[in-house]
Motif scaffolding. Structure first.
Motif, PDB file in Angstrom:
ATOM      1  N   TYR A  83       1.063  -1.355  -0.048  1.00 57.70           N
ATOM      2  CA  TYR A  83      -0.007  -0.001   0.064  1.00 57.70           C
ATOM      3  C   TYR A  83       1.146   1.139   0.142  1.00 57.70           C
ATOM      4  O   TYR A  83       0.418   2.665  -0.449  1.00 57.70           O
ATOM      5  CB  TYR A  83      -1.392  -0.261   1.182  1.00 57.70           C
ATOM      6  CG  TYR A  83      -2.099  -1.095   0.851  1.00 57.70           C
ATOM      7  CD1 TYR A  83      -2.928  -0.626   0.036  1.00 57.70           C
ATOM      8  CD2 TYR A  83      -2.331  -2.016   2.204  1.00 57.70           C
ATOM      9  CE1 TYR A  83      -4.270  -1.199   0.127  1.00 57.70           C
ATOM     10  CE2 TYR A  83      -3.393  -3.012   2.307  1.00 57.70           C
ATOM     11  CZ  TYR A  83      -4.125  -2.700   0.568  1.00 57.70           C
ATOM     12  OH  TYR A  83      -4.937  -3.865   0.526  1.00 57.70           O
ATOM     13  N   ASP A  84       1.878   1.268   0.536  1.00 64.05           N
ATOM     14  CA  ASP A  84       2.473   2.391   0.417  1.00 64.05           C
ATOM     15  C   ASP A  84       3.981   1.585  -0.377  1.00 64.05           C
ATOM     16  O   ASP A  84       5.173   2.330  -0.796  1.00 64.05           O
ATOM     17  CB  ASP A  84       3.526   2.177   1.883  1.00 64.05           C
ATOM     18  CG  ASP A  84       2.824   2.512   3.178  1.00 64.05           C
ATOM     19  OD1 ASP A  84       1.387   2.907   3.221  1.00 64.05           O
ATOM     20  OD2 ASP A  84       3.091   2.217   4.215  1.00 64.05           O
ATOM     21  N   TRP A  85       3.550   1.951  -1.627  1.00 64.58           N
ATOM     22  CA  TRP A  85       4.128   1.770  -2.801  1.00 64.58           C
ATOM     23  C   TRP A  85       5.495   2.317  -4.174  1.00 64.58           C
ATOM     24  O   TRP A  85       6.599   1.798  -3.857  1.00 64.58           O
ATOM     25  CB  TRP A  85       3.486   0.934  -4.150  1.00 64.58           C
ATOM     26  CG  TRP A  85       2.515   2.107  -4.646  1.00 64.58           C
ATOM     27  CD1 TRP A  85       0.940   2.443  -3.983  1.00 64.58           C
ATOM     28  CD2 TRP A  85       2.914   3.205  -5.221  1.00 64.58           C
ATOM     29  NE1 TRP A  85       1.142   3.258  -4.496  1.00 64.58           N
ATOM     30  CE2 TRP A  85       1.574   3.547  -5.723  1.00 64.58           C
ATOM     31  CE3 TRP A  85       3.478   2.806  -6.322  1.00 64.58           C
ATOM     32  CZ2 TRP A  85       1.067   4.386  -6.291  1.00 64.58           C
ATOM     33  CZ3 TRP A  85       3.431   4.414  -7.402  1.00 64.58           C
ATOM     34  CH2 TRP A  85       2.452   4.939  -7.670  1.00 64.58           C
ATOM     35  N   ASN A  86       5.044   3.689  -3.054  1.00 66.78           N
ATOM     36  CA  ASN A  86       5.363   5.138  -3.392  1.00 66.78           C
ATOM     37  C   ASN A  86       6.999   5.374  -2.932  1.00 66.78           C
ATOM     38  O   ASN A  86       6.843   6.326  -2.760  1.00 66.78           O
ATOM     39  CB  ASN A  86       4.872   6.032  -3.963  1.00 66.78           C
ATOM     40  CG  ASN A  86       3.328   6.158  -2.744  1.00 66.78           C
ATOM     41  OD1 ASN A  86       3.874   5.696  -2.458  1.00 66.78           O
ATOM     42  ND2 ASN A  86       3.256   7.169  -3.358  1.00 66.78           N
ATOM     43  N   ALA A  87       7.134   4.495  -1.858  1.00 65.93           N
ATOM     44  CA  ALA A  87       8.216   5.139  -0.909  1.00 65.93           C
ATOM     45  C   ALA A  87       9.073   4.005  -0.670  1.00 65.93           C
ATOM     46  O   ALA A  87       9.908   3.814   0.559  1.00 65.93           O
ATOM     47  CB  ALA A  87       7.502   5.514   0.513  1.00 65.93           C
ATOM     48  N   VAL A  88      10.028   3.824  -1.792  1.00 68.04           N
ATOM     49  CA  VAL A  88      10.889   2.609  -1.647  1.00 68.04           C
ATOM     50  C   VAL A  88      12.205   3.685  -1.232  1.00 68.04           C
ATOM     51  O   VAL A  88      12.494   4.062  -2.777  1.00 68.04           O
ATOM     52  CB  VAL A  88      10.830   2.105  -2.577  1.00 68.04           C
ATOM     53  CG1 VAL A  88      12.236   0.204  -2.401  1.00 68.04           C
ATOM     54  CG2 VAL A  88       9.815   0.595  -2.646  1.00 68.04           C
ATOM     55  N   ASN A  89      12.851   3.943   0.023  1.00 68.37           N
ATOM     56  CA  ASN A  89      13.328   5.359   0.063  1.00 68.37           C
ATOM     57  C   ASN A  89      15.000   4.769   0.868  1.00 68.37           C
ATOM     58  O   ASN A  89      14.454   3.968   1.625  1.00 68.37           O
ATOM     59  CB  ASN A  89      12.850   6.486   0.096  1.00 68.37           C
ATOM     60  CG  ASN A  89      12.558   6.829   1.364  1.00 68.37           C
ATOM     61  OD1 ASN A  89      12.457   5.287   1.903  1.00 68.37           O
ATOM     62  ND2 ASN A  89      12.188   7.593   2.384  1.00 68.37           N
ATOM     63  N   MET A  90      16.157   5.642   0.784  1.00 67.27           N
ATOM     64  CA  MET A  90      16.375   5.333   1.387  1.00 67.27           C
ATOM     65  C   MET A  90      17.180   7.506   1.614  1.00 67.27           C
ATOM     66  O   MET A  90      16.958   7.954   0.968  1.00 67.27           O
ATOM     67  CB  MET A  90      17.947   5.270   0.940  1.00 67.27           C
ATOM     68  CG  MET A  90      19.019   5.445   2.500  1.00 67.27           C
ATOM     69  SD  MET A  90      19.064   4.453   3.755  1.00 67.27           S
ATOM     70  CE  MET A  90      19.333   2.690   3.046  1.00 67.27           C
ATOM     71  N   ALA A  91      16.444   7.802   3.363  1.00 67.63           N
ATOM     72  CA  ALA A  91      16.149   8.994   3.871  1.00 67.63           C
ATOM     73  C   ALA A  91      17.716   9.815   3.421  1.00 67.63           C
ATOM     74  O   ALA A  91      17.555  10.808   2.572  1.00 67.63           O
ATOM     75  CB  ALA A  91      15.946   9.222   5.757  1.00 67.63           C
ATOM     76  N   ASN A  92      18.984   9.411   3.930  1.00 72.55           N
ATOM     77  CA  ASN A  92      19.915  10.267   3.388  1.00 72.55           C
ATOM     78  C   ASN A  92      20.481  10.093   2.796  1.00 72.55           C
ATOM     79  O   ASN A  92      22.229   9.522   2.996  1.00 72.55           O
ATOM     80  CB  ASN A  92      20.835   9.744   5.089  1.00 72.55           C
ATOM     81  CG  ASN A  92      19.948  10.301   6.347  1.00 72.55           C
ATOM     82  OD1 ASN A  92      19.187  11.924   6.107  1.00 72.55           O
ATOM     83  ND2 ASN A  92      18.888   9.093   7.483  1.00 72.55           N
ATOM     84  N   ALA A  93      20.478   8.715   1.431  1.00 75.41           N
ATOM     85  CA  ALA A  93      21.127   8.906   0.545  1.00 75.41           C
ATOM     86  C   ALA A  93      22.206   9.145   0.212  1.00 75.41           C
ATOM     87  O   ALA A  93      23.721   9.567  -0.073  1.00 75.41           O
ATOM     88  CB  ALA A  93      20.557   8.312  -0.596  1.00 75.41           C
ATOM     89  N   LYS A 250      -5.318   3.403   2.452  1.00 74.45           N
ATOM     90  CA  LYS A 250      -4.621   2.738   3.354  1.00 74.45           C
ATOM     91  C   LYS A 250      -2.833   2.927   2.817  1.00 74.45           C
ATOM     92  O   LYS A 250      -2.568   2.346   4.134  1.00 74.45           O
ATOM     93  CB  LYS A 250      -4.677   1.592   2.469  1.00 74.45           C
ATOM     94  CG  LYS A 250      -6.370   0.883   2.465  1.00 74.45           C
ATOM     95  CD  LYS A 250      -6.595  -0.183   2.441  1.00 74.45           C
ATOM     96  CE  LYS A 250      -8.429  -0.785   2.318  1.00 74.45           C
ATOM     97  NZ  LYS A 250      -8.281  -2.308   1.743  1.00 74.45           N
ATOM     98  N   SER A 251      -2.028   3.883   3.381  1.00 77.14           N
ATOM     99  CA  SER A 251      -1.462   4.084   3.132  1.00 77.14           C
ATOM    100  C   SER A 251      -0.819   5.012   4.226  1.00 77.14           C
ATOM    101  O   SER A 251      -1.200   5.421   4.965  1.00 77.14           O
ATOM    102  CB  SER A 251      -1.053   4.789   1.758  1.00 77.14           C
ATOM    103  OG  SER A 251       0.998   5.074   1.512  1.00 77.14           O
ATOM    104  N   THR A 252       0.276   4.320   5.247  1.00 74.13           N
ATOM    105  CA  THR A 252       0.561   5.385   6.361  1.00 74.13           C
ATOM    106  C   THR A 252       2.034   5.863   5.792  1.00 74.13           C
ATOM    107  O   THR A 252       2.408   6.881   6.703  1.00 74.13           O
ATOM    108  CB  THR A 252       1.533   4.287   7.085  1.00 74.13           C
ATOM    109  OG1 THR A 252       2.143   3.308   6.719  1.00 74.13           O
ATOM    110  CG2 THR A 252       0.580   3.104   7.518  1.00 74.13           C
ATOM    111  N   VAL A 253       2.531   5.906   4.378  1.00 65.70           N
ATOM    112  CA  VAL A 253       3.928   6.871   4.776  1.00 65.70           C
ATOM    113  C   VAL A 253       2.962   8.445   4.697  1.00 65.70           C
ATOM    114  O   VAL A 253       1.848   8.564   3.801  1.00 65.70           O
ATOM    115  CB  VAL A 253       4.441   6.672   3.010  1.00 65.70           C
ATOM    116  CG1 VAL A 253       5.248   7.738   2.288  1.00 65.70           C
ATOM    117  CG2 VAL A 253       4.600   5.285   3.253  1.00 65.70           C
ATOM    118  N   GLN A 254       3.920   9.269   5.199  1.00 64.79           N
ATOM    119  CA  GLN A 254       3.715  10.789   5.614  1.00 64.79           C
ATOM    120  C   GLN A 254       4.907  11.175   4.907  1.00 64.79           C
ATOM    121  O   GLN A 254       6.078  11.016   5.259  1.00 64.79           O
ATOM    122  CB  GLN A 254       3.292  11.236   6.685  1.00 64.79           C
ATOM    123  CG  GLN A 254       1.896  10.575   7.059  1.00 64.79           C
ATOM    124  CD  GLN A 254       0.932  11.151   6.371  1.00 64.79           C
ATOM    125  OE1 GLN A 254       0.881  12.490   6.486  1.00 64.79           O
ATOM    126  NE2 GLN A 254       0.632  10.365   5.658  1.00 64.79           N
TER     127      GLN A 254
END
Length: 345
Positions: A83-93, A250-254
């Motif tokens: 559901y959080d498909w758009n947040a495959v990330n690394m915050a400090n890359a 249903k996404s929990t990403v903010q």
């Protein structure tokens, strides 16, 4: 301070100070509106052509995926990750993706939440491709300035083994900086190298207004796909706009402006042999060409930060609460002032 306490404090003041305080309280509302408008918004994006693993599994349905690979990925990561498909990330890359993401963790971007995407399988849903020019689409649910770098696996790639940095060509076959948006997608051209059979296209979207980076693995097939045990893998499908809208709740990403909150450091250090030379994902390579430009119908300039339609509703809801509170306070003080004037006559 609670509302009763605030009301008492106002009553203890003289008439002139009470009027000034009411004006100040009402004057706070526009400031509150401004603050709310800059609040959190849904984030951020993923490749949809060729479709990424996370986008394909989301399109199948996180609760009941259809393909064997997506079922396995959901079993490992849980439905919420998709559901959080758009947040495959690394915050400090900060341009150091090759240094900080270990081999075998590329598809998850070193993010434990998405470890199901790292499963080494030859039956991931795939997109059929041909060598030559291709128009790439990357869904941007929260636009950011930055650069896209696309890598392809080398000849001889084995999809049944965990993906390593050394499985990818050293330099991207396509690169683009600040491409325009069209219909909610970043759209740009790139020339795909010749390949045969099953391969993988890996993308790194490195923001320039933040150290945050996003990652995708797109399984692709050139020619015939032998698949597993002679059965070809299903064709990957990207989520529709309606599916994206339905899943947003249903996404929990903010996303907070100027601060990435969803990334996690990989739990393991890079393994021996990983590229630790500080190679920048924006290394020299065949440049990609943005499709569309400023002023072209159907295009949109890339924003510093962005959100979706849920942002304005959140702002309006908060603004409404503040406005109601201010109105109630004003009404209470007005009644008290009128009553005081009558008693003083």
């Amino acid at each position: 301070m609670t509302f009763p306490q605030l009301s008492t404090a106002f009553e203890q003041r003289g008439p002139r100070r009470r009027r000034a305080a009411v004006v100040a309280a009402l004057g706070f509302t526009p400031l509150a509106l401004t603050g709310l408008a800059a609040g959190p918004a849904a984030a951020h994006g993923s490749m949809t052509d060729p479709v990424s693993r996370v986008s394909a599994c989301y399109a199948e349905g996180p609760e009941s995926p259809k393909s064997a690979a997506c079922k396995a990925a959901v079993a490992v990561s849980g439905a919420q990750a998709f559901y959080d498909w758009n947040a495959v990330n690394m915050a400090n890359a900060a341009g150091r993706s090759k240094e900080i993401i270990p081999d075998g963790r590329l598809c998850s971007g070193g993010n434990d939440k998405y470890k199901g995407l790292d499963l080494a399988r030859a039956d991931w849903p795939a997109t059929k491709l041909s060598a030559g020019s291709h128009t790439f689409h990357y869904k941007g649910t929260a636009p950011h300035k930055g650069s896209f770098a696309l890598y392809i696996t080398k000849v001889g790639y084995d999809p049944s083994k965990p993906l390593k940095w050394s499985d990818l060509e050293a330099t991207p076959f396509a690169e683009v900086t600040d491409p325009p948006m069209r219909g909610g997608d970043y759209v740009f051209e790139g020339k795909i190298p010749a390949r045969s059979g099953r391969h993988l296209i890996y993308s790194i979207w490195q923001r320039s207004d933040s150290p945050e980076a996003f990652y995708t693995c797109s399984d692709v097939v050139f020619g015939k796909d032998s698949g597993t045990a002679g059965a070809p893998a299903p064709t990957a499908s990207a989520p529709t706009e309606q599916e994206i809208a339905d899943g947003a709740a249903k996404s929990t990403v903010q996303h907070h402006h100027g601060d990435a909150t969803t990334g996690t450091r990989p739990s393991a250090a890079p393994v021996a042999g990983a590229d630790a030379a500080g190679n920048n994902p924006q290394a020299d390579g065949a440049a990609a060409t943005p499709v569309g430009s400023t002023g072209t119908p159907g295009t949109q300039n890339l924003a510093e930060t962005g959100g979706d339609s849920s942002t304005r509703y959140l702002a309006l809801a908060g603004a409404g609460a503040i406005a109601i509170g201010a109105a109630a306070l004003f009404a209470t003080l007005r009644r008290k002032a009128v009553a005081g004037g009558r008693h003083g006559r």
